[in-house]
Scaffold this active site. Structure first.
Site, mmCIF file in Angstrom:
data_model
loop_
_atom_site.group_PDB
_atom_site.id
_atom_site.type_symbol
_atom_site.label_atom_id
_atom_site.label_comp_id
_atom_site.label_asym_id
_atom_site.label_seq_id
_atom_site.Cartn_x
_atom_site.Cartn_y
_atom_site.Cartn_z
ATOM 1 N N TYR A 122 28.526 11.231 -7.841
ATOM 2 C CA TYR A 122 28.115 12.368 -9.049
ATOM 3 C C TYR A 122 28.936 11.748 -10.137
ATOM 4 O O TYR A 122 30.252 11.548 -10.017
ATOM 5 C CB TYR A 122 28.562 13.523 -8.258
ATOM 6 N N GLU B 11 24.173 14.313 -17.139
ATOM 7 C CA GLU B 11 24.605 14.533 -15.707
ATOM 8 C C GLU B 11 23.798 13.436 -14.810
ATOM 9 O O GLU B 11 22.423 13.629 -14.762
ATOM 10 C CB GLU B 11 24.285 15.951 -15.057
#
Length: 396
Positions: A118, A206
């Site tokens: 991530y 993101e």
């Protein structure tokens, strides 16, 4: 302003970020043709069909599926296109899927195992500096990781006047447990991602997951981008990527009318001039026992046309039981606002079916209150915030 995944990936690619390649399609036929084109250009035999909506958790709602043949591409695209996709980040009604991204399969066998990470770039409001937040636990809800495994969340704080330093990119790759080719590729990835964030004046990038492929390439497999609306004047090309189908129709209409409007879940509509006063008004409504149904800033002008437009937008919400108009007469005189309210009320007639409380303070406030009181309309006037709050409490 939010971008679709395919738009975000195109933006990343311009800055040198390696991405999972794909083509967007609006029909089943386009999806099949996209899969054929990808097979010819990349050699991929399998394809991932992804719903393109402004919401995360698409896979959980059935909006991301793997197709192992062209027949499955056709079948899955037909299932996803036009569906009401419900995810943890949408309303109960979900969002209509108007497009799908047909992407290459990047989970191919090779010398090493694939790994998911991530990574996001955003502003750290506590420090006033940029931040790269990352975790070796990619592909999962980052909130869940932060709650259950906080030690797996890393941050790299970046001074925007200095920029990302090589040792910081190396530290990110090290904390993700990479080495060799994958380590070098990750440092390149991090630099390119940060440059994309800065260069596009975004408020957030993101990537979940960032994928280490079996041949040690680092790819952005998913992408969520939020652009800073205040910087769009510098990026006309990015402003054109706006998809109003993904936005609340009422908010879009309000924006076209020059109104700053955000729909909320309460029962008292607000019409205010100035964002600070609007926030205070929402607090007053809450303290009086009500709940704000919207944020609406009419700006420095509040003539009859704008007031009427604001009334009509507020009244589309069936939950609204009263409307509080709270105007400070600085740039605009209170008597002009009062006349605007009166004219708008008369123009709308029976369309106004809830109590209206008008609190005007500032230039010509006394004259404005007299105009409201003598109008013969079902409008309650107030001078102080306390008085306005009391009237809201009485009618709600």
């Amino acid at each position: 302003m939010n971008l679709h995944e395919y738009q975000g990936k195109e933006l990343l690619n311009k800055y040198g970020v390696k991405i999972q390649r794909g083509l967007v399609a609006s029909t089943v036929e386009e999806a099949v043709n996209a899969a054929k084109e990808l097979t010819e250009s990349t050699g991929t035999g399998w394809h991932v069909i992804k719903a393109q909506v402004h919401a995360g958790g698409r896979g959980k709602g059935g909006g991301v599926k793997l197709a192992k043949s062209l027949d499955q591409v056709k079948e899955i695209a037909d299932q996803i296109l036009g569906m009401q996709l419900v995810t943890p980040q949408t309303s109960a009604e979900g969002k209509t899927v108007n497009q799908v991204l047909v992407a290459e399969d990047v989970y191919y066998p090779g010398e090493s195992e694939t790994e998911e990470y991530y990574m996001s770039v955003l502003l750290n409001r506590a420090t006033g500096q940029n931040m790269i937040m990352y975790s070796p636990e990619g592909g999962m809800d980052i909130e869940e990781v932060a709650e259950k495994m906080p030690e797996k969340i890393f941050q790299e704080i970046i001074d925007p006047t200095v920029g990302l330093r090589p040792f910081q990119a190396s530290r990110i790759a090290f904390n993700l447990g990479l080495e060799g080719t994958a380590f070098k590729e990750m440092t390149k990835f991090v630099f390119a991602l940060y440059n994309a964030y800065i260069g596009s004046d975004s408020s957030m990038f993101e990537i979940n997951p960032v994928l280490k492929t079996s041949d040690n390439q680092i790819l952005a497999v998913d992408c969520k981008v939020s652009l800073d609306n205040n910087a769009l004047f510098r990026h006309k090309d990015l402003a054109e990527l706006r998809d109003v189908r993904e936005e609340d129709p009422t908010e879009v209409e309000a924006g076209e009318a020059g109104l700053n409007f955000v729909k909320l879940d309460g029962n008292v509509g607000c019409m205010v001039n100035g964002a600070g006063l609007a926030m205070a008004t929402m607090d007053i409504i809450k303290l009086s026992g009500g709940s704000p149904a919207n944020f609406l800033d009419v700006g420095g002008t509040a003539d009859a046309e704008r007031v009427e437009k604001a009334f009509r937008i507020i009244l589309r919400d069936e939950n609204v039981k009263a409307i509080l108009v709270n105007i400070f007469g600085g740039i605009v005189r209170c008597d002009r606002v009062a006349q605007g309210v009166i004219d708008a009320y008369k123009n709308m007639g029976d369309a106004i079916n809830v109590p209206i409380i008008v609190r005007l303070q500032g230039t010509n406030a006394v004259e404005a209150k007299k105009m409201i009181d003598e109008s013969g309309l079902k409008v309650l006037s107030a001078i102080t915030l306390e008085e306005a709050a009391q009237k809201v409490k009485e009618v709600v």
